[in-house]
Design a protein around this motif. Structure first.
Motif, PDB file in Angstrom:
ATOM      1  N   PRO A   1     -21.597  44.423  13.848  1.00 15.30           N
ATOM      2  CA  PRO A   1     -20.158  44.264  13.660  1.00 15.30           C
ATOM      3  C   PRO A   1     -19.592  45.275  12.669  1.00 15.30           C
ATOM      4  O   PRO A   1     -20.210  45.573  11.652  1.00 15.30           O
ATOM      5  CB  PRO A   1     -20.024  42.840  13.126  1.00 15.30           C
TER       6      PRO A   1
ATOM      7  N   GLN B   1     -14.452  44.796  18.472  1.00 18.67           N
ATOM      8  CA  GLN B   1     -15.878  44.991  18.191  1.00 18.67           C
ATOM      9  C   GLN B   1     -16.638  45.530  19.402  1.00 18.67           C
ATOM     10  O   GLN B   1     -17.572  46.303  19.262  1.00 18.67           O
ATOM     11  CB  GLN B   1     -16.536  43.673  17.747  1.00 18.67           C
ATOM     12  N   THR B   2     -16.221  45.128  20.603  1.00 20.85           N
ATOM     13  CA  THR B   2     -16.923  45.559  21.811  1.00 20.85           C
ATOM     14  C   THR B   2     -16.262  46.745  22.496  1.00 20.85           C
ATOM     15  O   THR B   2     -16.762  47.212  23.510  1.00 20.85           O
ATOM     16  CB  THR B   2     -17.014  44.400  22.823  1.00 20.85           C
TER      17      THR B   2
ATOM     18  N   SER C   1     -13.165  40.227  18.640  1.00 20.39           N
ATOM     19  CA  SER C   1     -14.316  40.599  19.464  1.00 20.39           C
ATOM     20  C   SER C   1     -13.941  41.686  20.468  1.00 20.39           C
ATOM     21  O   SER C   1     -14.788  42.469  20.888  1.00 20.39           O
ATOM     22  CB  SER C   1     -14.872  39.370  20.189  1.00 20.39           C
TER      23      SER C   1
ATOM     24  N   TYR D   1     -16.566  39.710  27.239  1.00 19.63           N
ATOM     25  CA  TYR D   1     -17.654  38.797  26.919  1.00 19.63           C
ATOM     26  C   TYR D   1     -18.768  38.785  27.946  1.00 19.63           C
ATOM     27  O   TYR D   1     -19.793  38.174  27.764  1.00 19.63           O
ATOM     28  CB  TYR D   1     -17.103  37.361  26.795  1.00 19.63           C
TER      29      TYR D   1
END
Length: 93
Positions: free
Chosen positions: A70, A80-81, A77, A86
Motif C-alpha cells: 500500500p 492503490q490498485t 483501494s 477487486y
C-alpha cells in the motif's frame, strides 16, 4: 493521456474534484476537502500525490507489474490498485 492532462487542469482549480475523479467518495476525498479548507496549497499537494499514485499504479499494471504494497497515506483501494478493481487479475506469462 488526455484524461490525465484534463484531470491535472481541473485539480489546479479545485483539488477535491481531482481526488474524487480517481478515488471516489471516501477518506481521501474528505482529507482533501479538509486540507483545501485549511489552505489551498496543502490540498493541491495531497491531490497531486493521490493522482500520481493512481497513474503510476495504472501504468505499472499495463506493464505487468503488480505492486501490492500500500502507498502511504492513500486510503482508496481504487487508487492503490490503479483502477484495476477487486477482481482477479491474470498474471502475465
Amino acid at each position: 493521456m488526455l484524461s490525465a492532462i484534463l484531470l491535472i487542469i481541473i485539480t489546479i482549480f479545485f483539488p477535491p474534484i481531482g481526488v474524487w475523479a480517481v478515488a471516489d467518495c471516501g477518506a481521501d476525498l474528505l482529507i482533501n476537502i479538509a486540507l483545501t479548507i485549511l489552505g489551498y496549497f496543502p490540498g493541491h499537494v495531497h491531490a497531486f500525490y493521490i493522482e500520481y499514485v493512481y497513474y503510476k499504479r495504472k501504468e505499472e499494471s499495463r506493464e505487468g507489474i503488480f505492486d501490492n504494497t500500500p502507498a502511504p497515506g492513500v486510503y482508496s483501494s481504487n487508487v492503490q490498485t490503479g483502477g484495476r478493481g477487486y477482481g482477479t487479475i491474470a498474471q502475465a506469462a
